[in-house]
Design a protein around this motif. Structure first.
Motif, PDB file in Angstrom:
ATOM      1  N   VAL A   5      -3.680   3.677  -1.065  1.00  0.00           N
ATOM      2  CA  VAL A   5      -3.777   3.178  -2.439  1.00  0.00           C
ATOM      3  C   VAL A   5      -2.998   1.878  -2.535  1.00  0.00           C
ATOM      4  N   ASP A   6      -3.562   0.917  -3.266  1.00  0.00           N
ATOM      5  CA  ASP A   6      -2.867  -0.340  -3.532  1.00  0.00           C
ATOM      6  C   ASP A   6      -1.896  -0.109  -4.682  1.00  0.00           C
ATOM      7  N   ALA A   7      -0.598  -0.225  -4.419  1.00  0.00           N
ATOM      8  CA  ALA A   7       0.401   0.049  -5.454  1.00  0.00           C
ATOM      9  C   ALA A   7       0.397  -1.005  -6.544  1.00  0.00           C
ATOM     10  N   ASP A   8      -0.098  -2.217  -6.270  1.00  0.00           N
ATOM     11  CA  ASP A   8      -0.134  -3.271  -7.291  1.00  0.00           C
ATOM     12  C   ASP A   8      -1.304  -3.084  -8.251  1.00  0.00           C
ATOM     13  N   THR A   9      -2.513  -2.893  -7.705  1.00  0.00           N
ATOM     14  CA  THR A   9      -3.693  -2.704  -8.563  1.00  0.00           C
ATOM     15  C   THR A   9      -3.901  -1.252  -8.957  1.00  0.00           C
ATOM     16  N   ARG A  10      -3.212  -0.319  -8.282  1.00  0.00           N
ATOM     17  CA  ARG A  10      -3.311   1.119  -8.545  1.00  0.00           C
ATOM     18  C   ARG A  10      -4.716   1.654  -8.254  1.00  0.00           C
ATOM     19  N   LEU A  11      -5.428   1.030  -7.324  1.00  0.00           N
ATOM     20  CA  LEU A  11      -6.778   1.450  -6.961  1.00  0.00           C
ATOM     21  C   LEU A  11      -6.791   1.965  -5.520  1.00  0.00           C
ATOM     22  N   PRO A  12      -7.616   2.973  -5.224  1.00  0.00           N
ATOM     23  CA  PRO A  12      -7.731   3.446  -3.838  1.00  0.00           C
ATOM     24  C   PRO A  12      -8.398   2.403  -2.959  1.00  0.00           C
ATOM     25  N   ILE A  13      -7.934   2.307  -1.722  1.00  0.00           N
ATOM     26  CA  ILE A  13      -8.447   1.305  -0.784  1.00  0.00           C
ATOM     27  C   ILE A  13      -9.321   1.944   0.280  1.00  0.00           C
ATOM     28  N   GLU A  14      -8.812   2.974   0.927  1.00  0.00           N
ATOM     29  CA  GLU A  14      -9.505   3.578   2.060  1.00  0.00           C
ATOM     30  C   GLU A  14      -9.177   5.059   2.116  1.00  0.00           C
TER      31      GLU A  14
ATOM     32  N   GLY B 284      -0.478  -8.622   7.057  1.00  0.00           N
ATOM     33  CA  GLY B 284       0.037  -9.156   5.802  1.00  0.00           C
ATOM     34  C   GLY B 284       0.670  -8.121   4.908  1.00  0.00           C
ATOM     35  N   VAL B 285       0.699  -6.852   5.320  1.00  0.00           N
ATOM     36  CA  VAL B 285       1.342  -5.809   4.527  1.00  0.00           C
ATOM     37  C   VAL B 285       2.854  -6.017   4.552  1.00  0.00           C
ATOM     38  N   GLU B 286       3.476  -6.012   3.370  1.00  0.00           N
ATOM     39  CA  GLU B 286       4.912  -6.265   3.274  1.00  0.00           C
ATOM     40  C   GLU B 286       5.724  -4.991   3.093  1.00  0.00           C
ATOM     41  N   VAL B 287       5.240  -4.068   2.262  1.00  0.00           N
ATOM     42  CA  VAL B 287       5.966  -2.831   1.946  1.00  0.00           C
ATOM     43  C   VAL B 287       4.978  -1.682   2.017  1.00  0.00           C
ATOM     44  N   VAL B 288       5.386  -0.541   2.572  1.00  0.00           N
ATOM     45  CA  VAL B 288       4.537   0.657   2.633  1.00  0.00           C
ATOM     46  C   VAL B 288       5.311   1.817   2.033  1.00  0.00           C
TER      47      VAL B 288
ATOM     48  N   PRO C  90       0.832  -1.208   0.000  1.00  0.00           N
ATOM     49  CA  PRO C  90       0.000   0.000   0.000  1.00  0.00           C
ATOM     50  C   PRO C  90       0.867   1.258   0.000  1.00  0.00           C
ATOM     51  N   GLY C  91       0.278   2.326  -0.472  1.00  0.00           N
ATOM     52  CA  GLY C  91       0.895   3.641  -0.400  1.00  0.00           C
ATOM     53  C   GLY C  91       0.006   4.577   0.391  1.00  0.00           C
ATOM     54  N   VAL C  92       0.592   5.424   1.215  1.00  0.00           N
ATOM     55  CA  VAL C  92      -0.182   6.324   2.066  1.00  0.00           C
ATOM     56  C   VAL C  92       0.313   7.746   1.847  1.00  0.00           C
ATOM     57  N   ASP C  93      -0.634   8.667   1.761  1.00  0.00           N
ATOM     58  CA  ASP C  93      -0.299  10.087   1.600  1.00  0.00           C
ATOM     59  C   ASP C  93      -1.455  10.909   2.121  1.00  0.00           C
TER      60      ASP C  93
END
Length: 525
Positions: free
Chosen positions: A166-175, A194-198, A149-152
């Motif tokens: 945002v999910d960096a793999d699917t490029r879709l917003p999550i929350e 289960g989050v591996e990289v942020v 995930p990416g957070v900003d």
């Protein structure tokens, strides 16, 4: 008439009050019980349903449908009767056809409340639909745990901020939620193991939230924000050395001696300069005796700030407002021709304007008249003078790759660096960091941080301290492919959705629109 109407038998069609009305009934077919699934055709009763459908010929459509209520003959089923549903036409407890309901929901996703309602009225659908109500009824997709995930953050309004995941793999917003504190992010990460990289920026808040909520996740400080932080520091250094920036300009060519004016003219013989000289002499006559600035202001009848300005000036020329260099105009290529024609004896502005218009000049006559006005007083034509670069412009030159610099920047930087060794040192450090980003090699980072500290520039020393505190994430940002580019793109789209709703959207509505809009664009690219 329409494919979704094939499952019913149309009995009558007429127009009343600008509305197309259709009387129809269902076909005598066997229908499965919604509980046990056993088919039944034994009729208990009939009742009428009124359904709104998409417009036909620019008129709203109302369907009066006669529907059967059937018995369920299965002895093991607890349901005695049930109402039949026509596939593609009716939905339980809904007074719109699925096609019309889909249009209402998509209008809400794309245009929000008022915009969606206006569109539905234009399409001649039933008015006064609560578009936002139907939008908020749409279910959001289940939030699965993303691997990367990416957070900003983003500005909701004034000093109130929100957080976007945002999910960096699917490029879709999550929350999406209001606020940007560490506890909210940590709580979300705890509920989604289960989050591996942020991916994140250099925010201390998000760093702490990720550390608390997902201590095993690898944190990546975004490359763009690293470069942006360095560029800001270079701008601060250029602003500190603002007095050095005129050195970037080329040496002016010696101007030809001006023509002798018809009458006596001295540079000091202007009202503004004479006024400045009188004020300078009057203020210093009072303040040189040891009088305070406030007492001098009362004695002279001047504002205290004016007295302070003249008292601190070394000469009266320092108090005169300097004329800013004139910007270049479309007339500049024709100034030499105007000067030549003037010397040949042509002093009529109308004639001169006609001559240069024939040569391609498309400007107004008034500009020509003003350009030759100094010649009538025996003064030279005011030629444009190049302005010194601004601190922001110098910072942009330094942070731009040498192969992509403009000709002006390529010529001005060597002159500037020769005059200002501090900017030259900053430029060398910027290029070293650029090489690290281009090659994705963080091995020189510790030595580069030592150079920042030893450069003698406070802005770079503070940057080195901030990077050292977050050095593992910075190394990941330099060496790995993960970044926050997807976040920046989604936040840009989020700001667009806010503006469509005139900035008055609450967080629940904004969350629905941002997430559903991304899915809609994925479905209809």
């Amino acid at each position: 008439m329409s494919p979704h109407l094939d499952a019913m038998r149309v009995e009558r069609v007429w127009v009343a009050g600008g509305v197309v009305r259709i009387a129809a009934c269902t076909r005598e077919l066997t229908v499965a019980c919604p509980d046990c699934g056993r088919g039944s055709a034994r009729v208990h009763s009939r009742y009428n349903r009124m359904l709104a459908d998409v417009a036909a010929g620019g008129r709203p459509v109302l369907i009066g449908l006669s529907v059967r209520r059937l018995f369920c003959d299965s002895p093991g089923c607890g349901r005695r009767t049930f109402a039949e549903q026509v596939e593609g036409l009716t939905v339980r407890y809904q007074r719109r056809s699925p096609l019309l309901q889909h249009l209402v929901e998509m209008a809400g996703v794309l245009l929000a409340g008022r915009g969606g309602a206006r569109l539905l009225r234009i399409l001649k659908m039933l008015s006064r639909t609560s578009v936002l109500f139907h939008l908020m009824r749409l279910p959001l997709p289940p939030a699965s745990t993303p691997r990367v995930p990416g957070v900003d953050d983003f500005a909701l309004y004034a000093d109130v901020y929100g957080t976007l995941l945002v999910d960096a793999d699917t490029r879709l917003p999550i929350e999406l939620w209001a606020g940007r504190d560490a506890e909210q992010l940590a709580a979300w990460l705890r509920t989604h193991p289960g989050v591996e990289v942020v991916c994140r920026d250099g925010s201390l808040v998000y760093r702490q939230g990720i550390t608390d909520g997902a201590p095993d996740a690898v944190q990546v400080s975004d490359r763009f924000h690293l470069w942006q932080g360095l560029s800001k520091r270079i701008g601060d250094i250029a602003a500190t050395h603002r007095d050095c920036l005129p050195a970037a300009l080329p040496e002016p060519e010696p101007a030809p001696p001006p023509a002798t004016p018809a009458g006596p003219f001295r540079q000091t013989d202007t009202p503004a300069r004479r006024h400045a000289q009188r004020l300078f002499e009057a203020v210093h006559a009072v303040t040189d005796t040891g009088c305070s600035l406030s007492a001098a202001a009362r004695e002279l009848g001047l504002n205290r700030r004016t007295v302070a300005k003249y008292a601190r000036a070394a000469t009266w020329q320092d108090c005169v407002r300097r004329t800013r260099p004139r910007r270049s105009t479309s007339l500049d290529p024709y100034l030499d021709y105007l000067r030549q024609r003037w010397e040949e004896g042509e002093h009529t502005a109308t004639v001169l304007h006609q001559e240069i218009a024939a040569k391609g000049y498309s400007g107004h006559y008034q500009r020509v008249k003003m350009a030759i006005a100094p010649l009538r007083r025996g003064l030279p034509i005011d030629t444009p003078r190049e302005r010194p670069p601004s601190p922001r412009e110098v910072a942009r030159w330094i942070t731009t790759a040498p192969s992509r610099r403009s000709l002006r920047a390529a010529e001005a930087l060597p002159r500037l660096f020769e005059h200002c060794p501090e900017l030259n040192r900053a430029h060398d450090l910027v290029r070293q960091f650029a090489v690290m980003l281009d090659t994705r090699d963080a091995a020189p980072l510790p030595d580069w941080l030592e150079q920042l500290t030893a450069a003698g520039l406070p802005a770079l020393a503070s940057l080195a301290k901030a990077i050292r505190e977050d050095q593992p994430a910075v190394v990941q940002g330099i060496t790995t492919r993960f970044n926050s580019g997807v976040n920046e793109g989604r936040i840009t789209d989020l700001k667009l959705q806010k503006r469509i709703m005139a900035g008055r959207a609450g967080v629940p509505l904004l969350r629905h629109r941002v997430i559903l809009m991304a899915l809609l664009r994925r479905r209809y690219p």
